[in-house]
Design a protein around this motif. Structure first.
Motif, PDB file in Angstrom:
ATOM      1  N   ILE A 253      43.755  34.077  43.822  1.00 19.36           N
ATOM      2  CA  ILE A 253      43.750  35.409  43.194  1.00 19.36           C
ATOM      3  C   ILE A 253      43.184  36.449  44.167  1.00 19.36           C
ATOM      4  N   ALA A 254      42.068  36.105  44.829  1.00 17.28           N
ATOM      5  CA  ALA A 254      41.432  37.044  45.763  1.00 17.28           C
ATOM      6  C   ALA A 254      42.374  37.376  46.918  1.00 17.28           C
ATOM      7  N   ASN A 255      43.128  36.366  47.407  1.00 20.00           N
ATOM      8  CA  ASN A 255      44.041  36.604  48.529  1.00 20.00           C
ATOM      9  C   ASN A 255      45.198  37.519  48.139  1.00 20.00           C
ATOM     10  N   VAL A 256      45.593  37.458  46.855  1.00 17.95           N
ATOM     11  CA  VAL A 256      46.658  38.361  46.378  1.00 17.95           C
ATOM     12  C   VAL A 256      46.181  39.814  46.472  1.00 17.95           C
TER      13      VAL A 256
ATOM     14  N   ALA B 251      42.489  46.137  38.852  1.00 17.31           N
ATOM     15  CA  ALA B 251      42.463  45.781  37.433  1.00 17.31           C
ATOM     16  C   ALA B 251      43.868  45.745  36.853  1.00 17.31           C
ATOM     17  N   THR B 252      44.715  46.706  37.248  1.00 19.45           N
ATOM     18  CA  THR B 252      46.086  46.765  36.726  1.00 19.45           C
ATOM     19  C   THR B 252      46.912  45.596  37.247  1.00 19.45           C
ATOM     20  N   ILE B 253      46.760  45.264  38.539  1.00 23.63           N
ATOM     21  CA  ILE B 253      47.520  44.141  39.122  1.00 23.63           C
ATOM     22  C   ILE B 253      47.182  42.851  38.380  1.00 23.63           C
ATOM     23  N   LEU B 254      45.882  42.596  38.197  1.00 24.47           N
ATOM     24  CA  LEU B 254      45.473  41.336  37.561  1.00 24.47           C
ATOM     25  C   LEU B 254      45.862  41.295  36.092  1.00 24.47           C
ATOM     26  N   LYS B 255      45.782  42.460  35.419  1.00 26.05           N
ATOM     27  CA  LYS B 255      46.131  42.505  34.002  1.00 26.05           C
ATOM     28  C   LYS B 255      47.592  42.117  33.798  1.00 26.05           C
ATOM     29  N   GLN B 256      48.448  42.509  34.757  1.00 25.74           N
ATOM     30  CA  GLN B 256      49.884  42.257  34.599  1.00 25.74           C
ATOM     31  C   GLN B 256      50.338  40.953  35.247  1.00 25.74           C
ATOM     32  N   MET B 257      49.426  40.287  35.976  1.00 26.72           N
ATOM     33  CA  MET B 257      49.788  38.981  36.549  1.00 26.72           C
ATOM     34  C   MET B 257      49.825  37.923  35.453  1.00 26.72           C
TER      35      MET B 257
ATOM     36  N   GLN C 261      38.412  43.293  35.105  1.00 25.85           N
ATOM     37  CA  GLN C 261      38.459  44.160  33.924  1.00 25.85           C
ATOM     38  C   GLN C 261      37.067  44.659  33.549  1.00 25.85           C
ATOM     39  N   SER C 262      36.053  43.799  33.671  1.00 20.72           N
ATOM     40  CA  SER C 262      34.687  44.219  33.322  1.00 20.72           C
ATOM     41  C   SER C 262      34.173  45.272  34.308  1.00 20.72           C
ATOM     42  N   GLN C 263      34.552  45.148  35.597  1.00 22.81           N
ATOM     43  CA  GLN C 263      34.194  46.178  36.584  1.00 22.81           C
ATOM     44  C   GLN C 263      34.873  47.502  36.215  1.00 22.81           C
ATOM     45  N   ASP C 264      36.126  47.416  35.756  1.00 22.10           N
ATOM     46  CA  ASP C 264      36.872  48.619  35.377  1.00 22.10           C
ATOM     47  C   ASP C 264      36.259  49.273  34.141  1.00 22.10           C
TER      48      ASP C 264
ATOM     49  N   VAL D  94      36.820  41.458  43.268  1.00 20.04           N
ATOM     50  CA  VAL D  94      37.574  40.197  43.284  1.00 20.04           C
ATOM     51  C   VAL D  94      37.606  39.616  44.701  1.00 20.04           C
ATOM     52  N   VAL D  95      37.768  40.479  45.709  1.00 14.43           N
ATOM     53  CA  VAL D  95      37.763  40.014  47.108  1.00 14.43           C
ATOM     54  C   VAL D  95      36.414  39.375  47.437  1.00 14.43           C
TER      55      VAL D  95
END
Length: 545
Positions: free
Chosen positions: A45-48, A76-82, A97-100, A111-112
């Motif tokens: 996930i982090a590499n994405v 946040a948007t990328i991960l939400k839609q993955m 999401q919690s950071q957002d 995430v990185v």
């Protein structure tokens, strides 16, 4: 009562054991194997997201099951839609999401950092260090890094007459976004919007008073801040005036239509006379309603519900402009902005419940003649609208996400006006401090401290890599300079401006955002390190994304 997962049996010595039901359909990972599985998922996930970090980070295009296309580099948007199945991958999504939710910015960075910590933890596991010792060491290191951030933070006095520091911070946030071609304009809009609704005494910002809407067509540079409300409606009749001044608004949630009988009985119209009498009754009621609104001194009626052509014609005749089908949230914003009261019945409308606005105008766009209503110079100017223009829907949606991040950053500065310098400067400074602190430990935590320092360097490494620089060479050079000069503002020159001093480049991040990134990433990694057993059906996630 929950069903028992298996059958209780006894061996020849009378010792009980459980035979797990559907054992052949379960996949079970335990010990180091389970930890390695978690770490592989987190790193994936982090590499994405890693390539989306920084001002030159790349965007991701995501296509939903319905075929909707989203182009963004907002973490946040990328991960939400993955579409992720792995349990740990889902935790990474929740981390972003919690950071957002809390900060609004730094969703990619957190995430990185978490992915880098998992990578370091894996190497420590291979050395034979127990995961609990690693987790405890990471927590101590994070505590030290947060304390170090306090020591290198700068604060600027919050002055409404000098908005430059706020604008520079908002510009840092927008640097990696699609709107960076009208960088300063967007930053100024975000700052002015937050200051318009901020309560300086309580150090609080009510985001519900800031409405962000977009309209396809035009350029990003046409984006504007309206000190009032923009409603995606037009006047109900094309012959009504397009500009009104010194307006008194009646804000109604009752429809312009005759009252209906509240019984199950129906009315049969059997003759022309009955029909004429019904028409006369309706016309009389319409006239009465319009007269009630006019009688209070209202010069504009905002109606939540629709009304038919007869009522519309009557409103035009009586010279009472009206807007119909205005949604609930817009009605509330108009009421807040104009200082009016929302009236549910015509009988309750009185002059003191009217709202006041200096100017109400209808604006139209391009060849499509799309029209919108702008309510400005309101009695209570604390409600504002950011009106975004763009070439297509995707650009507008990404601009909305970018503006949201900038608004959140300015809000954070209103709450706590301390800042650190971006471009990886804060991370490198923390890495040097944590690495120096490691030598003071005589226990195994020393390894965890050094690993934490290595993980912190992953952010500047990613920034350098995404900017087309040599990552190792660039970060090593900046680290050496920070260690020698003691200047914690030295970071990665992503924009190739010729100086690594982020203070000179005005690359600024809020202290709250940076602290939250370190704390949240460490908490998640600590939790993952404590999971050593995972069991799920073979067709689900513990073997991959």
């Amino acid at each position: 009562m929950a069903s028992f997962p298996g059958t209780l049996a006894f061996d020849e010595f009378g010792r009980p054991f459980i035979i797990i039901r559907d054992q052949q359909n379960q996949q079970r990972l335990t010990g180091v194997e389970a930890l390695k599985s978690h770490m592989a998922a987190g790193k994936t996930i982090a590499n994405v997201l890693r390539t989306s970090l920084g001002p030159k980070g790349l965007d991701k295009m995501m296509v939903s099951a319905d075929g909707d296309v989203t182009v963004t580099n907002d973490g946040a948007t990328i991960l939400k839609q993955m579409d992720v199945d792995h349990e740990i991958a889902k935790l990474m999504v929740q981390l972003s999401q919690s950071q957002d939710d809390e900060i609004g910015d730094g969703t990619t960075g957190v995430v990185v950092l978490a992915g880098a910590l998992l990578e370091q933890a894996e190497q420590l596991l291979d050395k034979g260090i127990h995961p609990i010792r690693i987790a405890d060491g990471f927590e101590l290191a994070a505590h030290h890094a947060v304390k170090h951030l306090d020591s290198i933070a700068d604060s600027f006095p919050f002055d409404v007459n000098n908005l430059e520091p706020l604008i520079q911070t908002a510009m840092t946030t927008l640097g990696s976004k699609i709107v960076n071609k009208c960088h300063r304009q967007m930053a100024e809009i975000a700052v002015n919007a937050v200051l318009a609704v901020a309560d300086m005494e309580k150090k609080d910002v009510n985001f519900e008073l800031i409405k962000v809407i977009g309209k396809v067509g035009g350029r990003l540079e046409d984006t504007m801040l309206v000190k009032g409300v923009v409603v995606d409606k037009d006047f109900s009749h094309p012959q009504m005036p397009k500009v009104l001044k010194d307006v008194k608004l009646a804000i109604l949630t009752c429809p312009f239509e005759p009252p209906k009988p509240k019984t199950k009985h129906k009315l049969d119209v059997t003759s022309v006379e009955d029909y004429k009498a019904l028409r006369a009754y309706e016309a009389e009621k319409f006239t009465e309603m319009v007269q009630q609104v006019k009688g209070t001194g209202a010069t504009l009626a905002i109606c939540q519900w629709g009304f038919d052509d007869e009522a519309n014609h009557l409103l035009l005749q009586k010279e009472l402009p009206a807007v119909r089908w205005v949604g609930g949230p817009e009605i509330e914003l108009i009421a807040i902005a104009t200082g009016g009261r929302i009236v549910p019945r015509f009988e309750e409308l009185t002059p003191d419940k009217l709202g006041h606005a200096g100017l109400v105008r209808e604006i139209s766009f391009g060849t499509t003649k799309d029209r919108m209503l702008v309510i400005e110079e309101c009695k209570n100017s604390r409600a504002v609208t950011i009106f975004i223009r763009g070439g297509n829907k995707m650009i507008i949606e990404e601009a909305k996400r970018s503006i949201h991040d900038a608004l959140c950053v300015v809000r954070n500065l209103v709450v706590d006006n301390r800042i650190v310098y971006g471009g990886g400067a804060a991370e490198i400074s923390c890495a040097l401090s944590v690495s120096a602190e490691a030598d003071k430990f005589s226990s195994l935590e020393q390894y965890a401290f050094r690993a934490f320092a290595e993980a912190l360097e992953s952010v500047p490494l990613a920034l350098a890599e995404n900017s087309g620089l040599s990552p190792i060479h660039t970060v090593t050079e900046v680290k050496a300079r920070q260690a020698v000069e003691g200047n914690s503002a030295l970071g990665i020159d992503c924009m190739l401006n010729g100086t690594a001093d982020m203070r000179q480049q005005h690359v600024i991040e809020t202290l709250r955002s940076k602290k939250q990134q370190i704390v949240l990433a460490t908490q998640l990694v600590k939790m993952i390190l404590k999971i050593d057993d995972i069991r799920c059906p073979n067709d689900q996630g513990s073997h991959g994304l």
